[in-house]
Design a protein around this motif. Structure first.
Motif, PDB file in Angstrom:
ATOM      1  N   GLU B  13      43.434 -42.839  16.200  1.00  0.00           N
ATOM      2  CA  GLU B  13      43.781 -41.621  16.506  1.00  0.00           C
ATOM      3  C   GLU B  13      43.118 -40.164  17.295  1.00  0.00           C
ATOM      4  O   GLU B  13      44.188 -39.625  18.248  1.00  0.00           O
ATOM      5  N   LEU B  14      41.789 -40.464  17.678  1.00  0.00           N
ATOM      6  CA  LEU B  14      41.367 -39.362  18.382  1.00  0.00           C
ATOM      7  C   LEU B  14      41.444 -40.082  19.728  1.00  0.00           C
ATOM      8  O   LEU B  14      41.620 -39.178  19.857  1.00  0.00           O
ATOM      9  N   TYR B  15      41.465 -41.319  19.538  1.00  0.00           N
ATOM     10  CA  TYR B  15      41.300 -42.107  20.964  1.00  0.00           C
ATOM     11  C   TYR B  15      43.363 -42.001  21.870  1.00  0.00           C
ATOM     12  O   TYR B  15      42.797 -41.467  22.937  1.00  0.00           O
ATOM     13  N   VAL B  16      43.744 -41.903  20.818  1.00  0.00           N
ATOM     14  CA  VAL B  16      45.489 -41.415  21.198  1.00  0.00           C
ATOM     15  C   VAL B  16      45.517 -40.341  21.741  1.00  0.00           C
ATOM     16  O   VAL B  16      45.899 -40.347  23.261  1.00  0.00           O
ATOM     17  N   ALA B  17      44.719 -39.232  21.221  1.00  0.00           N
ATOM     18  CA  ALA B  17      44.995 -37.958  21.237  1.00  0.00           C
ATOM     19  C   ALA B  17      44.112 -37.851  22.798  1.00  0.00           C
ATOM     20  O   ALA B  17      44.675 -36.700  23.727  1.00  0.00           O
ATOM     21  N   GLY B  18      42.870 -38.257  22.952  1.00  0.00           N
ATOM     22  CA  GLY B  18      42.197 -37.633  24.038  1.00  0.00           C
ATOM     23  C   GLY B  18      40.803 -37.278  24.268  1.00  0.00           C
ATOM     24  O   GLY B  18      40.599 -36.235  24.754  1.00  0.00           O
ATOM     25  N   ALA B  19      40.593 -37.542  22.886  1.00  0.00           N
ATOM     26  CA  ALA B  19      39.147 -36.575  21.847  1.00  0.00           C
ATOM     27  C   ALA B  19      38.517 -36.998  21.998  1.00  0.00           C
ATOM     28  O   ALA B  19      37.156 -35.956  21.568  1.00  0.00           O
ATOM     29  N   LEU B  20      37.818 -38.525  22.545  1.00  0.00           N
ATOM     30  CA  LEU B  20      36.616 -38.939  22.500  1.00  0.00           C
ATOM     31  C   LEU B  20      36.320 -38.849  23.976  1.00  0.00           C
ATOM     32  O   LEU B  20      36.522 -38.529  25.294  1.00  0.00           O
ATOM     33  N   GLU B  46      49.839 -44.278  18.770  1.00  0.00           N
ATOM     34  CA  GLU B  46      50.922 -44.000  19.747  1.00  0.00           C
ATOM     35  C   GLU B  46      52.237 -43.721  19.706  1.00  0.00           C
ATOM     36  O   GLU B  46      53.029 -42.589  20.673  1.00  0.00           O
TER      37      GLU B  46
END
Lengths: 176, 267
Positions: B13-20, B46
Motif C-alpha cells: 500500500e505504501l509502495y503505491v502511495a510512493g511513501a517508500l 492501485e
C-alpha cells in the motif's frame, strides 16, 4: 502487460499512448490536485502543467523505481503543493480550509455521474477518523511513512497495518 | 520469504502511495516480477486508490487534454488535420487534371499535324511523278524532233511530195526517204482523219511494170500529234502512194481510194 507497452510507447513520445494514459489517470490526478489547491480553475491549470511536464520528463520514468501511477501521482502532488506555496497563490488569498478528501466526496453533489460513486460514498461515510487521516496524508499529500508516523504520532508499523486495513475496506467496496 | 506475511505487512500500500525509499521500491519491484501474487495485490491496491482519488475530482477533464496537446504542439485535432490536408489534395488534383488535359490536347494536335504532313507529302509525291512523266514525254518528243532535224538536214535524204489524186485532190503528203537506213519518214499532215473502220495504207511502187508493195498501215494516225511516221522500206521504190483501206489493210491497193501519189525523181 498492456500498461508496460503503453508506458514504453509514451516514453517514445507516442501521442496515442499519451492520450490513453491521460484518460486512465486524469480524473485521479485532478482529484488529488483539487484536494490540495481547493479551486477548480487553479486545479485545471496545475493539471495542464503536470501532463506537459510528464511528456517532457517521460524519459526519466523507469518501472524499476515504481508504478507509473505513482510516478505521475508524485508529479501531481508536488506541482499542486508548489502552487500553494507560490506568491500568486498566496496573494489570491485562497480560503484553504482544512477539509479532507472525505469532505469533498461527501459534499459533492454531482458525484453520481461517476462510476463507483455509491461504493465510494458508502466507504467514506463508514470510514473511521484514523483511516481518513492516514489515507489523506499517504495518498493525497504524499507523506513518507516516517513523516506520516511523526504527523500522526504513531509508530511506522502501526501506520502500515492501519493503512492496509483501510485500503482493504476500500477494495471490498469498490472492486467487488 | 513468507509472501503472505510480506503482503500483510502493508508495504505494498505504501509502495503505491510512493511513501517508500528508493531501495524499498527496488525490492518490491523484484518481488513483483517473481511473484504473481504480489503483482496482483499491487494492481488491486492501485485500482482502488485510482477510484478513490478520482472521486474527489468533480469535473470532466477532456478540455485539459486539448490544452495540453496544444501546448505540446501535438496535432491530434483531427478536424484540423483534414482542413489543412484537403486544399492541398484539391490543388494537386486540379493541377494534375489540368496537366493531363493540356497533354492530351497537345498529343491530338501533334497527331493531326502529322496526318496533314503525310497527306501533303503524298500530294507532293503524286505531283512529282506527274512532272517526271511530263519530263520523260518531253525528252521523247525532243529526241523525235532531233531525229527529224537530222533527217531533214541530211543530204542523202530524198524528198518526195505526194499530190492529191482524183476526189482527194486537196490532200497531200510528203515522204523523206533515207536510203542508207532503209526507212522513210512520212509526213501525213495533209491527209484528213480516216473514217471509222478504215486505215491509210502506204505503198511502195515500181512503175514498169506497175507493182505495189505494202509498207504497212498507219494505225496510230489519229493518236499521233505531229503526223510524222517512220516506216521501214528496203524496196527500190519508184513511187509512193497512200490508199484508204479497211482496218487491217489490203493485199493490193484499192485504186479508187488512192489519196496521194508521188514519183521519185531520178537522180
Amino acid at each position: 502487460m498492456e500498461l508496460d507497452l503503453l508506458v514504453e510507447k509514451f516514453k517514445q513520445k507516442d501521442e496515442k499512448a499519451f492520450e490513453k494514459l491521460y484518460n486512465m489517470y486524469s480524473d485521479s490526478m485532478h482529484g488529488v490536485i483539487y484536494n490540495i489547491v481547493k479551486n477548480h480553475d487553479i486545479a485545471d491549470e496545475v493539471m495542464q502543467d503536470v501532463f506537459i511536464k510528464a511528456w517532457h520528463k517521460a524519459d526519466s520514468y523507469s518501472s524499476k523505481k515504481g508504478r507509473f501511477f505513482t510516478w505521475i501521482l508524485n508529479i501531481s502532488r508536488n506541482a499542486a503543493i508548489d502552487k500553494t506555496r507560490s506568491k500568486s497563490f498566496k496573494n489570491s488569498k485562497q480560503n484553504l480550509n482544512s477539509d479532507f478528501f472525505v469532505d469533498i466526496i461527501e459534499g459533492s453533489e454531482n458525484l453520481d455521474d461517476k462510476t463507483d460513486a455509491i461504493g465510494i460514498k458508502k466507504f467514506v461515510t463508514k470510514l473511521g477518523e484514523k483511516c481518513k487521516a492516514v489515507i489523506e496524508l499517504l495518498y493525497f499529500k504524499g507523506f513518507t511513512q516516517s513523516e506520516a508516523s511523526e504527523a500522526l504520532n504513531m509508530p511506522i508499523g502501526t501506520i502500515k497495518t492501519r493503512n492496509r486495513n483501510c485500503i482493504q475496506e476500500l477494495r471490498n467496496m469498490v472492486l467487488n | 520469504m513468507d509472501i503472505k506475511a510480506y503482503i500483510e505487512s502493508g508495504i505494498l500500500e505504501l509502495y503505491v502511495a510512493g511513501a517508500l525509499s528508493e531501495k524499498e521500491n527496488q525490492d518490491v519491484y523484484t518481488l513483483m516480477q517473481k511473484n504473481p501474487e504480489v503483482l496482483q495485490e499491487v494492481l488491486e491496491i492501485e485500482a482502488a486508490i485510482i477510484k478513490l482519488t478520482a472521486a474527489t475530482s468533480q469535473r470532466s477533464n477532456n478540455h485539459i487534454l486539448q490544452q495540453v496537446k496544444q501546448s505540446l504542439g501535438l496535432n491530434g485535432d483531427e478536424t484540423k488535420v483534414i482542413s489543412i490536408a484537403k486544399p492541398k489534395y484539391n490543388w494537386i488534383t486540379y493541377a494534375g487534371w489540368a496537366a493531363s488535359i493540356v497533354l492530351a490536347a497537345g498529343l491530338l494536335w501533334t497527331v493531326n499535324q502529322n496526318n496533314q504532313l503525310k497527306s501533303d507529302v503524298q500530294i507532293a509525291e503524286t505531283q512529282q511523278s506527274l512532272l517526271e512523266t511530263q519530263i520523260i514525254n518531253s525528252k521523247n518528243s525532243l529526241e523525235e524532233a532531233n531525229t527529224l532535224i537530222t533527217v531533214l538536214r541530211d543530204d542523202n535524204i530524198i524528198r518526195i511530195p505526194l499530190a492529191g489524186q482524183g476526189n482527194f485532190v486537196s490532200s497531200y503528203a510528203k515522204v523523206y526517204w533515207d536510203k542508207n537506213s532503209d526507212r522513210i519518214f512520212l509526213d501525213a499532215q495533209g491527209l484528213p482523219e480516216p473514217p471509222e473502220g478504215k486505215v491509210y495504207q502506204v505503198w511502195s511502187l515500181t512503175l514498169t511494170p506497175l507493182t505495189p508493195t505494202s509498207l504497212g498501215t498507219i494505225d496510230r494516225f489519229t493518236a499521233d500529234a505531229n503526223k510524222i511516221f517512220e516506216i521501214k522500206n528496203a524496196n527500190e521504190s519508184e513511187a509512193f502512194g497512200i490508199t484508204l483501206e479497211p482496218a487491217g489493210g489490203s493485199i493490193t491497193p484499192t485504186m479508187d481510194q488512192l489519196y496521194t501519189l508521188g514519183i521519185v525523181s531520178a537522180g
